[in-house]
Design a protein around this motif. Structure first.
Motif, mmCIF file in Angstrom:
data_model
loop_
_atom_site.group_PDB
_atom_site.id
_atom_site.type_symbol
_atom_site.label_atom_id
_atom_site.label_comp_id
_atom_site.label_asym_id
_atom_site.label_seq_id
_atom_site.Cartn_x
_atom_site.Cartn_y
_atom_site.Cartn_z
ATOM 1 N N THR A 159 -4.484 8.066 9.513
ATOM 2 C CA THR A 159 -3.501 7.263 8.783
ATOM 3 C C THR A 159 -2.441 6.701 9.721
ATOM 4 O O THR A 159 -1.984 5.568 9.548
ATOM 5 N N LEU A 185 0.024 -4.567 4.104
ATOM 6 C CA LEU A 185 -1.071 -4.895 5.009
ATOM 7 C C LEU A 185 -0.733 -6.140 5.824
ATOM 8 O O LEU A 185 -0.078 -7.067 5.337
ATOM 9 N N GLY A 205 3.326 1.114 7.283
ATOM 10 C CA GLY A 205 2.451 1.647 6.249
ATOM 11 C C GLY A 205 2.812 1.217 4.852
ATOM 12 O O GLY A 205 2.499 1.913 3.886
ATOM 13 N N ASP A 225 2.533 9.026 6.191
ATOM 14 C CA ASP A 225 1.464 9.476 7.087
ATOM 15 C C ASP A 225 0.812 10.738 6.539
ATOM 16 O O ASP A 225 1.161 11.855 6.896
ATOM 17 N N VAL A 243 0.842 -1.194 0.000
ATOM 18 C CA VAL A 243 0.000 0.000 0.000
ATOM 19 C C VAL A 243 0.879 1.246 0.000
ATOM 20 O O VAL A 243 2.020 1.217 0.461
ATOM 21 N N VAL A 292 -3.478 3.965 2.102
ATOM 22 C CA VAL A 292 -3.617 3.985 3.562
ATOM 23 C C VAL A 292 -4.666 5.014 3.967
ATOM 24 O O VAL A 292 -5.506 4.762 4.845
ATOM 25 N N ARG A 312 -1.825 2.724 10.208
ATOM 26 C CA ARG A 312 -0.520 2.113 9.955
ATOM 27 C C ARG A 312 -0.105 1.222 11.111
ATOM 28 O O ARG A 312 0.365 0.097 10.913
ATOM 29 N N ALA A 343 -7.962 4.118 5.952
ATOM 30 C CA ALA A 343 -8.123 4.724 7.271
ATOM 31 C C ALA A 343 -9.447 5.462 7.368
ATOM 32 O O ALA A 343 -10.165 5.360 8.373
ATOM 33 N N THR A 396 -0.834 -2.438 9.376
ATOM 34 C CA THR A 396 0.267 -2.719 8.456
ATOM 35 C C THR A 396 1.434 -3.351 9.196
ATOM 36 O O THR A 396 1.605 -3.152 10.397
#
Length: 220
Positions: A49, A65, A62, A171, A33, A38, A53, A42, A57
């Motif tokens: 995010t 998955l 992040g 992020d 991803v 993400v 993460r 989210a 993840t």
């Protein structure tokens, strides 16, 4: 910073695939991803995010998955179906195709070897272009190309720049919140506008890092 303009000749190949919802493609797969994916997942889960993460993840990075320990299955496979289907990542949308995009914008499409017990059926109905459009893959492809281009630019512009802005790269919510608080502009709500703002922030940080290095005052 402009998005790559993809040619369409590679997408004219005759192709079709009828998914039978056997969910075998959700098993034993590394599902990568990017920040856009993400952010979509989210939002679907009603979280940030950063929190997504950490919870969903591998190693909270992040990038991939999480999968279940017992069956090596995507954690979002619930009750025989994908619980995040509306916002599933690009690799899931393209299956059973694989896409390789070169820096010049050209594409190569490959056929992924399906699970030996897959119930899906290959056909020659339509084209690759038809298939990716029906899967809603185009916004995800634009996002993937944009982030890939930024990584290439970062390494070409300044060898260490990519590492210095890695937190923002993975992020989106945190990066946008900091940027909007500092600049006094409102945060966009639309996911595509957030993606574009995130790319803008990444390039701003890349340029600012280069300026600091250029005058000998790096703040890494």
């Amino acid at each position: 910073m402009g998005e790559l303009q993809q040619p369409d000749f590679a997408r004219r190949e005759g192709f079709g695939y009828e998914c039978k919802a056997c969910s075998r493609c959700c098993q034993h797969k590394v599902i990568q991803v990017n920040p856009y994916e993400v952010a979509r997942l989210a939002r679907l889960k009603g979280t940030t995010t950063g929190a997504f993460r950490q919870a969903c993840t591998e190693n909270g990075e992040g990038v991939v998955l999480k999968r279940t320990d017992d069956t090596d299955t995507c954690i979002f496979l619930k009750n025989g179906g994908c619980s995040v289907h509306s916002d599933r990542p690009l690799v899931c949308r393209l299956y059973p195709l694989g896409r390789h995009a070169a820096p010049d914008g050209t594409e190569k499409w490959v056929h992924v070897t399906p699970h030996p017990q897959s119930a899906g059926v290959y056909t020659r109905k339509g084209t690759i272009a038809n298939y990716i459009a029906a899967q809603g893959a185009l916004p995800f492809m634009r996002a993937a190309d944009g982030y890939a281009q930024w990584v290439r630019d970062a390494h070409a512009f300044l060898e260490s720049a990519a590492d210095r802005v890695a937190d923002d790269l993975v992020d989106m919510d945190a990066a946008i919140a900091r940027h909007c608080e500092k600049s006094g502009v409102p945060e966009p709500d639309d996911i595509e506008q957030r993606r574009l703002m995130h790319m803008h922030i990444l390039y701003l940080q890349l340029n600012q890092t280069g300026e600091r290095d250029g005058d000998g005052n790096s703040q890494a």
